[in-house]
Design a protein around this motif. Sequence first.
Motif, PDB file in Angstrom:
ATOM      1  N   GLU A   1      -7.628   5.473  12.689  1.00 45.44           N
ATOM      2  CA  GLU A   1      -6.295   4.870  12.744  1.00 45.44           C
ATOM      3  C   GLU A   1      -6.024   4.710  14.234  1.00 45.44           C
ATOM      4  OE1 GLU A   1      -2.864   6.494  10.410  1.00 45.44           O
ATOM      5  OE2 GLU A   1      -4.286   8.043   9.890  1.00 45.44           O
TER       6      GLU A   1
ATOM      7  N   ASP B   1      -8.782   1.031  11.303  1.00 41.92           N
ATOM      8  CA  ASP B   1      -8.025   1.060  10.061  1.00 41.92           C
ATOM      9  C   ASP B   1      -6.559   0.786  10.418  1.00 41.92           C
ATOM     10  OD1 ASP B   1      -6.629   1.565   7.781  1.00 41.92           O
ATOM     11  OD2 ASP B   1      -7.441   3.571   7.436  1.00 41.92           O
TER      12      ASP B   1
ATOM     13  N   TYR C   1      -6.096   9.477   7.999  1.00 36.62           N
ATOM     14  CA  TYR C   1      -6.268   9.241   6.555  1.00 36.62           C
ATOM     15  C   TYR C   1      -6.753   7.811   6.364  1.00 36.62           C
ATOM     16  CZ  TYR C   1      -5.029   8.724   1.581  1.00 36.62           C
ATOM     17  OH  TYR C   1      -5.057   8.499   0.227  1.00 36.62           O
TER      18      TYR C   1
ATOM     19  N   GLY D   1      -5.287  -0.166   0.502  1.00 36.37           N
ATOM     20  CA  GLY D   1      -5.934   0.239   1.743  1.00 36.37           C
ATOM     21  C   GLY D   1      -7.219   1.011   1.489  1.00 36.37           C
ATOM     22  N   SER D   2      -7.223   1.840   0.441  1.00 40.06           N
ATOM     23  CA  SER D   2      -8.430   2.628   0.141  1.00 40.06           C
ATOM     24  C   SER D   2      -9.606   1.711  -0.184  1.00 40.06           C
ATOM     25  CB  SER D   2      -8.171   3.563  -1.044  1.00 40.06           C
ATOM     26  OG  SER D   2      -7.145   4.474  -0.744  1.00 40.06           O
TER      27      SER D   2
ATOM     28  N   LYS E   1      -0.347  -2.608   3.430  1.00 37.14           N
ATOM     29  CA  LYS E   1       1.064  -2.257   3.638  1.00 37.14           C
ATOM     30  C   LYS E   1       1.937  -3.399   4.183  1.00 37.14           C
ATOM     31  CE  LYS E   1       0.043   2.588   3.642  1.00 37.14           C
ATOM     32  NZ  LYS E   1       0.666   3.774   3.211  1.00 37.14           N
TER      33      LYS E   1
ATOM     34  N   VAL F   1      -1.634   0.898   8.331  1.00 42.09           N
ATOM     35  CA  VAL F   1      -0.219   1.114   8.690  1.00 42.09           C
ATOM     36  C   VAL F   1       0.178   0.256   9.900  1.00 42.09           C
ATOM     37  CG1 VAL F   1       1.494   2.785   9.495  1.00 42.09           C
ATOM     38  CG2 VAL F   1      -0.203   3.458   7.780  1.00 42.09           C
TER      39      VAL F   1
HETATM   40  C1  LIG Z   1      -4.225   4.431   7.684  1.00 39.13           C
HETATM   41  C2  LIG Z   1      -4.379   4.352   6.208  1.00 39.13           C
HETATM   42  N1  LIG Z   1      -5.511   3.879   5.694  1.00 39.13           N
HETATM   43  C3  LIG Z   1      -5.692   3.759   4.357  1.00 39.13           C
HETATM   44  C4  LIG Z   1      -4.713   4.128   3.485  1.00 39.13           C
HETATM   45  C5  LIG Z   1      -4.919   3.983   2.012  1.00 39.13           C
HETATM   46  O1  LIG Z   1      -4.143   2.942   1.535  1.00 39.13           O
HETATM   47  P1  LIG Z   1      -3.729   2.854  -0.011  1.00 39.13           P
HETATM   48  O2  LIG Z   1      -2.747   3.956  -0.263  1.00 39.13           O
HETATM   49  O3  LIG Z   1      -3.135   1.489  -0.152  1.00 39.13           O
HETATM   50  O4  LIG Z   1      -4.981   3.027  -0.800  1.00 39.13           O
HETATM   51  C6  LIG Z   1      -3.498   4.613   3.967  1.00 39.13           C
HETATM   52  C7  LIG Z   1      -2.413   5.002   3.048  1.00 39.13           C
HETATM   53  O5  LIG Z   1      -1.424   5.599   3.415  1.00 39.13           O
HETATM   54  C8  LIG Z   1      -3.325   4.741   5.372  1.00 39.13           C
HETATM   55  O6  LIG Z   1      -2.183   5.229   5.882  1.00 39.13           O
END
Ligand SMILES: Cc1ncc(COP(=O)(O)O)c(C=O)c1O
Length: 450
Positions: free
Chosen positions: A216, A249, A152, A125-126, A277, A252
Amino acid sequence: MNGRSQPSAPADGLARSRAITDLATELLPGGVSSSLRVVERPRVFVRARGSRVWDADGREYIDYHAAFGPIILGHADPVVHEAALEVARELDPVGLGATELEVELAARIRRLVPSVEKVLFSNSGSEATFHAIRVARAATGRRLLVKFQGCYHGWHDYVAANVVSTPGRLGSIDPTSAGVLPQALDWLRVLPFNDIEAFEALMAREGEDVAAVILEPVIHTIGCVLPTPEFLGALRRATTATGSVLIFDEVVTGFRHDLGGYQAIAGIRPDLSTFAKAIANGYPIAAVGGRADLMDHFNTRPDGTVLFGGTYNGNPMSVAAALATIDILEAGDGAVHRRLYALGDRMRTGLQSIVDRLGLPARAVNQGSVFVLYFTERDVRSYEDALTSDASWYVAFHRGMTERGFLMLPMNLKRNHLTAAHTEEDVDLTLQAAEDVLAGLAARGGPQDT
Ligand SMILES: Cc1ncc(COP(=O)(O)O)c(C=O)c1O
């Protein structure tokens, strides 16, 4: 394991977990590979199936942690594993061209998520949020990024600020890490969620410089903070007016709440979206997708200027797992989602009636399969509301549930996840244990006396 056995009720007896954790701590800083995996008492897991996980000392738990959200069908889903393994026997990463499976997955996502005209795959996700923000900056020629307190979006410098902030840090930039390039945060603006006035004021002041607004759509980082339709509408209107890129984003929410993402539920069409996810039930894969004119800036095209790389992007096993997961989610005209929503509602109404009966100031909230119990009297619509949730109650509740064999996220404000492998009986067992723990706490006058 029949998936219906009663979870064991552990006393301590964590000898093996302790021994492994001691060794882990010598070798991995803090003994874990991701910061939020640190737990109060050592717990090492050796097996995961369906709704259950087992620790190294043989204890069985009903799992609502779900690895922070990827597990939507249940642990070790046999169909997903078999699909991934079948592909792995034939093909692993080659590093040239696209695979047929990638094309199929891209087509599937485009069909399911109407805002996605083109899509690219990465591993986390990052990475996906990083790429979305970078391409938004390149396409608009602007620098400013707007995010919301409590959301996040990953660990990179663009967004590493104002996730869980203490009350004293609210209203200022609050980095989540040392070592973040201060200049990256100079170009970040942080606003309160669901606050239309604050958002419109910022856009009136600086909208022409805003490259992107990222959120989010439901803030699951702090439990389950739902957006008002008016707030989402205001975001869409103002970003369209200023030519800023609206990024949902959905790392989740995507695939967990709806095959079309939360955007399908809200009826909003963002410019870019990120997914990860639940798309592949635990296999590492993420997607960034959206308007073709934005996506075409990536240098996966010969004339693209925005770097998009990654040795493991689109790896065949993860892509196969994603296709199998989506197949299951699509089957029976959304039967899995209907079931997840019914289980989530059963959990929420059950928890709420327990705290109401006990006269405790607490709110059970859910969106589909994601639920949380806030220990507050307030409706939670913002980060400030969430902060009123009493951490000492949560910690005591969490400890009591873990001791009884129910695994929830070990931090106040964090969400829990149901999966398709959970049963009504699992939920009812959980509610019985919750009543037991909460009644005990209430009888002792609260967690301070435990
Ligand atoms: C809404 C959201 N975006 C991005 C991320 C980042 O994802 P990753 O942990 O796969 O890098 C997360 C991780 O929990 C998340 O909850």
